[in-house]
Design a protein around this motif. Structure first.
Motif, mmCIF file in Angstrom:
data_model
loop_
_atom_site.group_PDB
_atom_site.id
_atom_site.type_symbol
_atom_site.label_atom_id
_atom_site.label_comp_id
_atom_site.label_asym_id
_atom_site.label_seq_id
_atom_site.Cartn_x
_atom_site.Cartn_y
_atom_site.Cartn_z
ATOM 1 N N ALA A 121 32.735 13.829 20.478
ATOM 2 C CA ALA A 121 31.792 13.844 19.346
ATOM 3 C C ALA A 121 30.987 12.546 19.298
ATOM 4 O O ALA A 121 29.777 12.563 19.039
ATOM 5 C CB ALA A 121 32.535 14.072 18.033
ATOM 6 N N VAL A 124 28.343 12.717 22.080
ATOM 7 C CA VAL A 124 27.250 13.634 21.736
ATOM 8 C C VAL A 124 26.353 12.999 20.672
ATOM 9 O O VAL A 124 25.124 13.037 20.765
ATOM 10 C CB VAL A 124 27.786 15.011 21.282
ATOM 11 C CG1 VAL A 124 26.658 15.886 20.751
ATOM 12 C CG2 VAL A 124 28.486 15.711 22.439
ATOM 13 N N MET A 128 22.453 12.046 20.944
ATOM 14 C CA MET A 128 21.454 12.517 19.971
ATOM 15 C C MET A 128 20.532 11.376 19.564
ATOM 16 O O MET A 128 19.320 11.548 19.439
ATOM 17 C CB MET A 128 22.133 13.099 18.728
ATOM 18 C CG MET A 128 22.652 14.483 18.916
ATOM 19 S SD MET A 128 23.368 15.054 17.363
ATOM 20 C CE MET A 128 23.967 16.651 17.881
ATOM 21 N N SER A 146 26.448 20.111 21.972
ATOM 22 C CA SER A 146 26.866 19.909 20.577
ATOM 23 C C SER A 146 27.511 21.167 19.992
ATOM 24 O O SER A 146 28.207 21.093 18.988
ATOM 25 C CB SER A 146 25.682 19.463 19.716
ATOM 26 O OG SER A 146 24.728 20.484 19.599
ATOM 27 N N MET A 149 31.537 20.832 19.770
ATOM 28 C CA MET A 149 32.093 19.624 19.152
ATOM 29 C C MET A 149 33.516 19.848 18.632
ATOM 30 O O MET A 149 34.336 18.936 18.695
ATOM 31 C CB MET A 149 31.206 19.166 17.991
ATOM 32 C CG MET A 149 29.816 18.778 18.424
ATOM 33 S SD MET A 149 29.717 17.126 18.994
ATOM 34 C CE MET A 149 29.433 16.306 17.468
#
Length: 156
Positions: A121, A124, A128, A146, A149
């Motif tokens: 997480a 990711v 982002m 994503s 997750m």
């Protein structure tokens, strides 16, 4: 980030983040006015020419008048934190041959234990940030990964 278009059609850009301010623009006089207005109201320390801000390297070419932002150091840090610093680079972030699904999520206790050690997480989320700031080409792949997750597997 704030921008102001000046009478001579040039622009001034000002980035504020907590207690950091970065002012950029070709009109040196306007930059000085803005700096002075800040100095009049706040105790400030002016540092030398910015080379980094918010995880981005700032690269200037004064000859060609090109300003470039890069997050390569930030991405390397994300890869190290995610234990992926030795992955092979690719020009296509997600190959068409790779099909991800929920079936790739861990199904055994051993797989779950292995994946619990991987900061999926966090990685990711970091990607982002890179996607929004300097790497819009990562939008598709970040959107795909994503989705997993809650239960990422090795393939994800």
């Amino acid at each position: 980030m704030y921008t102001q278009q000046l009478a001579d059609e040039s622009r001034i850009y000002m980035i504020l983040y907590v207690d950091d301010v970065l002012i950029a623009g070709s009109n040196k006089g306007e930059r000085k006015k803005i700096k002075q207005s800040f100095h009049d109201k706040f105790v400030m320390k002016e540092l030398r020419q910015a080379q980094h801000i918010l995880g981005m390297q700032i690269e200037r070419n004064r000859t060609t008048k090109i300003l470039r932002l890069s997050q390569s150091d930030y991405i390397r840090k994300v890869l190290r934190h995610s234990h992926m610093e030795n992955v092979k680079p690719t020009s296509t972030p997600l190959l068409k041959l790779i099909k991800l699904s929920d079936r790739d999520s861990p199904s055994t206790e051993e797989e779950k234990k292995l994946m619990s050690k991987i900061p999926y997480a966090s990685a990711v989320g970091s990607l982002m940030y890179a996607m929004v700031v300097t790497r819009p080409d990562l939008a598709y792949v970040v959107g795909v990964v994503s989705r997993y997750m809650s239960k990422p597997g090795r393939k994800h």
